[in-house]
Design a protein around this motif. Structure first.
Motif, mmCIF file in Angstrom:
data_model
loop_
_atom_site.group_PDB
_atom_site.id
_atom_site.type_symbol
_atom_site.label_atom_id
_atom_site.label_comp_id
_atom_site.label_asym_id
_atom_site.label_seq_id
_atom_site.Cartn_x
_atom_site.Cartn_y
_atom_site.Cartn_z
ATOM 1 N N ALA A 283 -7.544 0.345 2.122
ATOM 2 C CA ALA A 283 -6.188 -0.420 2.158
ATOM 3 C C ALA A 283 -6.274 -1.420 3.290
ATOM 4 C CB ALA A 283 -5.074 0.500 2.618
ATOM 5 N N ARG B 240 -9.556 6.057 2.585
ATOM 6 C CA ARG B 240 -8.313 5.240 2.019
ATOM 7 C C ARG B 240 -7.733 4.373 2.976
ATOM 8 N NH1 ARG B 240 -7.852 10.669 -0.092
ATOM 9 N NH2 ARG B 240 -6.310 11.145 1.616
ATOM 10 N N ALA C 293 0.992 -1.198 -0.078
ATOM 11 C CA ALA C 293 -0.138 0.033 0.038
ATOM 12 C C ALA C 293 0.796 1.265 -0.161
ATOM 13 C CB ALA C 293 -0.865 -0.050 1.306
ATOM 14 N N GLU D 255 1.343 -5.891 7.198
ATOM 15 C CA GLU D 255 2.139 -4.973 6.700
ATOM 16 C C GLU D 255 3.341 -4.548 7.409
ATOM 17 O OE1 GLU D 255 1.943 -3.629 3.901
ATOM 18 O OE2 GLU D 255 -0.032 -4.184 2.929
#
Length: 237
Positions: free
Chosen positions: A155, A151, A112, A182
């Motif tokens: 993600a 946003r 991302a 992540e």
């Protein structure tokens, strides 16, 4: 109901037939087979595999952490490892081979790109969750837009948490399993200790309010306010 009950009975029958204890094997061979089962299960899974799942394929007296330690020892020197992440274990390639992997197949589909502003808001949510959008706005002294929150949700790094007890009962926001993946974190307890960061002068609520936070604390680099920041973790999926 009947179908669900039938499936449960089928699963119970399969469990009864599956030999977890391996009592017929000598101890060393039994341990080796458990290692192979655990490694094969983690290798085949797309998501991190937790303790509860691994406990289904080994004996009751098996120490899963010791199995993992032995598997990792055998993987020493290999380009991949078993890593504790997002509440389970996952095969990840080692950081040293990230450039080679990108050159061969390109970037990860789970990667991302966030602006520095989005990273700052994400950091705030990570440390102070559950937190409302109004509370986030008060931290930064300006409104955190619904688009920015959208946003982060898009993600899959944040999700709606419990409703706040404040008037209007607005939704709060919390980080997700994808956030842990992540950043290569096993749990939120692996975030840098906030008080320690404050004591070291690296992070403070005052800096958070002004947006003067070293983005590198999350393993990233960035200079400009709207510079794109690649937030894949230290490991390559």
């Amino acid at each position: 109901m009947a179908e669900a009950a039938r499936k449960r009975r089928g699963r119970a029958d399969e469990d009864a037939l599956f030999d977890r204890e391996l009592d017929h094997l000598p101890p060393e061979a039994r341990w080796r087979e458990w290692m192979h089962r655990v490694e094969a299960t983690i290798f085949a899974a797309q998501e991190p595999v937790g303790r509860e799942t691994l406990a289904r394929i080994v004996g009751k007296g098996c120490a899963i952490e010791l199995l993992i330690d032995d598997i990792r020892e055998e993987l020493r020197g290999r380009p991949y490892d078993l890593v504790a992440v997002a509440g389970g274990w996952k095969h990840l390639t080692r950081p040293a081979y990230a450039d080679a992997i990108r050159a061969a197949v390109g970037g990860s589909e789970t990667k991302a790109d966030l602006t520095q502003s989005e990273v700052l808001v994400l950091m705030c949510i990570a440390y102070f969750q559950p937190i409302t959008r109004a509370e986030l706005s008060s931290f930064f002294g300006k409104e955190v837009s619904r688009d920015l929150i959208g946003r982060l949700r898009g993600a899959k790094l944040i999700a709606s948490g419990p409703r706040s007890p404040t008037p209007g009962a607005p939704y709060t926001y919390v980080t997700t399993k994808e956030f842990l993946l992540e950043f290569g974190l096993a749990t939120l307890r692996d975030l840098p200790d906030f008080e320690a960061l404050e004591d070291a002068g690296l992070l403070s609520k005052e800096k958070l309010l002004t947006g003067d936070i070293p983005v590198g604390l999350l393993g990233q680099e960035g200079d400009e306010e709207e510079a794109k920041i690649d937030i894949v973790g230290d490991e390559t999926f």
